[in-house]
Design an enzyme around this catalytic site. Structure first.
Site, short mmCIF file in Angstrom:
data_model
loop_
_atom_site.label_atom_id
_atom_site.label_comp_id
_atom_site.label_asym_id
_atom_site.label_seq_id
_atom_site.Cartn_x
_atom_site.Cartn_y
_atom_site.Cartn_z
CG ASP A 10 -6.64 -0.18 -2.85
OD1 ASP A 10 -5.57 -0.60 -3.33
OD2 ASP A 10 -6.96 1.03 -2.88
CE LYS B 246 -3.92 2.18 0.24
NZ LYS B 246 -4.84 2.24 -0.92
#
Ligand code: NAD
Ligand code: IPM
Ligand code: MN
Length: 351
Positions: A219, A186
């Site tokens: 995600d 991330k």
């Protein structure tokens, strides 16, 4: 050969699946000419409620001499999870430096995926989860309790040693599989730790020119585990991301009740620990319907790790054989109506 195994059934369905699986392991050992001797430790939340601790103070010293540890699950509705988990499961992973967590996600023949159009063999990847640091570091605290300026701080810790070792293990695995590695981070939001991780992936990748490297943000990766799971081969991720992603990996390949896991100390200084990915499943505890196959497959990874590869394969084959047989017993998580013991009994007949 004789191997000494410490079994820690733990809480909830942990004892149901570990105790049910044990004869399967003893059978396979006998057939393959080695001995597995289990010592059962009643450590867990019942002990905590009775004696004030999940395991004895010298618990790790007690476990140190074993060849491997087989754990069921930890977690009890009467005690907060951060108390139980931080006093049994996580201290073992960290204390024994079980830095590599290996979690295969395979859609087996005869198992229905909730994803439409996927059949046995269509999904087959393995997640290498960093297992002793990252977001699970015990770094932080709370201050000013009860005041308006009350604060909680929890820091993640990414060391070069820890990151390199999981990344390297994943590259090694990729060279033995399809040669495709996906690193999941991330880095758009975690500009220190995850950028550092990416940099190490980049460095290590130079030693593995034959491996193609894909980088995904967590995600989007969560979406792609569902949208295109067939394209993953080896996945490497931090402790927390690996945890979350392997529940997705478990459910798209049929059930939490099928997903095995290995917590490995690659130096073999301390025992490694084998456990299903699932937890103590309080919603089904005591019903006798917990799927024991995740534990059986964790045991397959255990005997394989001990060097008994044929026995590991025999356990996998018995499980895949059973799942492929439409008439074989299966537990409710797989759409059946059989119990834990029925599955084990059938499995023993297939070994
Ligand atoms: P869970 O994995 O226990 O259960 C999630 C769902 O999967 C439930 O519906 C459960 O019935 C089902 N399930 C899990 N294992 C199954 C099996 N073998 N057969 C059939 N169905 C199965 O996750 P949760 O409900 O979030 O957590 C329950 C407790 O377990 C919590 O205390 C949590 O902290 C703990 N936990 C422990 C571990 C571990 O010890 N390694 C892992 C995950 C969660
Ligand atoms: C797992 C579990 C544990 C983890 C919890 C219970 C601390 O979810 O083994 O996947 O997050 O590692
Ligand atoms: Mn988990």
């Amino acid at each position: 050969m004789a191997y000494e195994i410490a079994s820690i059934p733990g809480d909830g369905i942990g004892p149901e699946v570990v105790d049910a699986a044990r004869p399967v392991f003893e059978d396979v050992a006998e057939r393959h000419g080695f001995e597995l001797s289990f010592t059962r430790y009643d450590w867990g939340t019942e002990r905590h409620l009775e004696h004030g601790s999940m395991m004895p103070d010298d618990g790790l010293e007690e476990l140190e001499g074993y060849d491997a540890i087989l754990l069921g699950a930890v977690g009890h509705p009467d005690v907060p999870d951060h108390v139980t988990l931080n006093n049994l499961l996580l201290p073992i992973r960290k204390g024994f430096d079980q830095s590599i967590c290996k979690r295969p996600a395979v859609l087996l023949d005869g198992v229905e995926s909730p994803l439409e159009g996927y059949d046995g063999g269509d999904i087959d990847f393995v997640v290498y989860r960093e297992n002793t640091e990252g977001e699970y570091a015990d770094m932080g605290g709370q201050e000013h309790p009860g005041h308006d300026h009350e604060v909680a701080i929890q820091s993640a810790v990414f060391t070069r040693t820890g990151t390199e070792r999981i990344v390297r293990a994943a590259f090694d695995a990729a060279t033995e599989r399809e040669g495709h590695l996906t690193s999941i981070t991330k880095s758009n939001a975690q500009a220190h730790s995850m950028v550092f991780w990416d940099q190490i992936v980049e460095e290590v990748s130079e030693e593995y020119p034959e491996v193609t490297v894909e980088r995904l943000l967590v995600d989007a990766a969560s979406m792609d585990f569902i949208r295109r799971p067939e394209e993953f081969d080896v996945v490497v991720a931090s402790n927390l991301f690996g945890d979350i992603l392997t529940d997705i990996g478990a459910i798209i390949t049929g059930s939490m009740g099928l997903a095995p896991s290995a917590n490995i100390d690659p130096t073999r200084t301390s025992p490694s620990m084998f456990e299903p990915v699932h937890g103590s499943a309080p919603d089904i505890v005591g019903d006798g319907v917990a799927n024991p196959l995740a534990t059986v497959l964790s045991g397959a990874m255990m005997v394989d790790h001990l060097g008994e590869e044929d026995a590991g394969e025999a356990l996998w084959n018995a499980a895949t054989d059973q799942l492929a047989d439409a008439d074989a017993p299966r537990t409710p998580d797989l759409g059946g109506s059989s119990g834990t013991e029925d599955v084990v009994e059938d499995l023993r007949s297939r070994l």
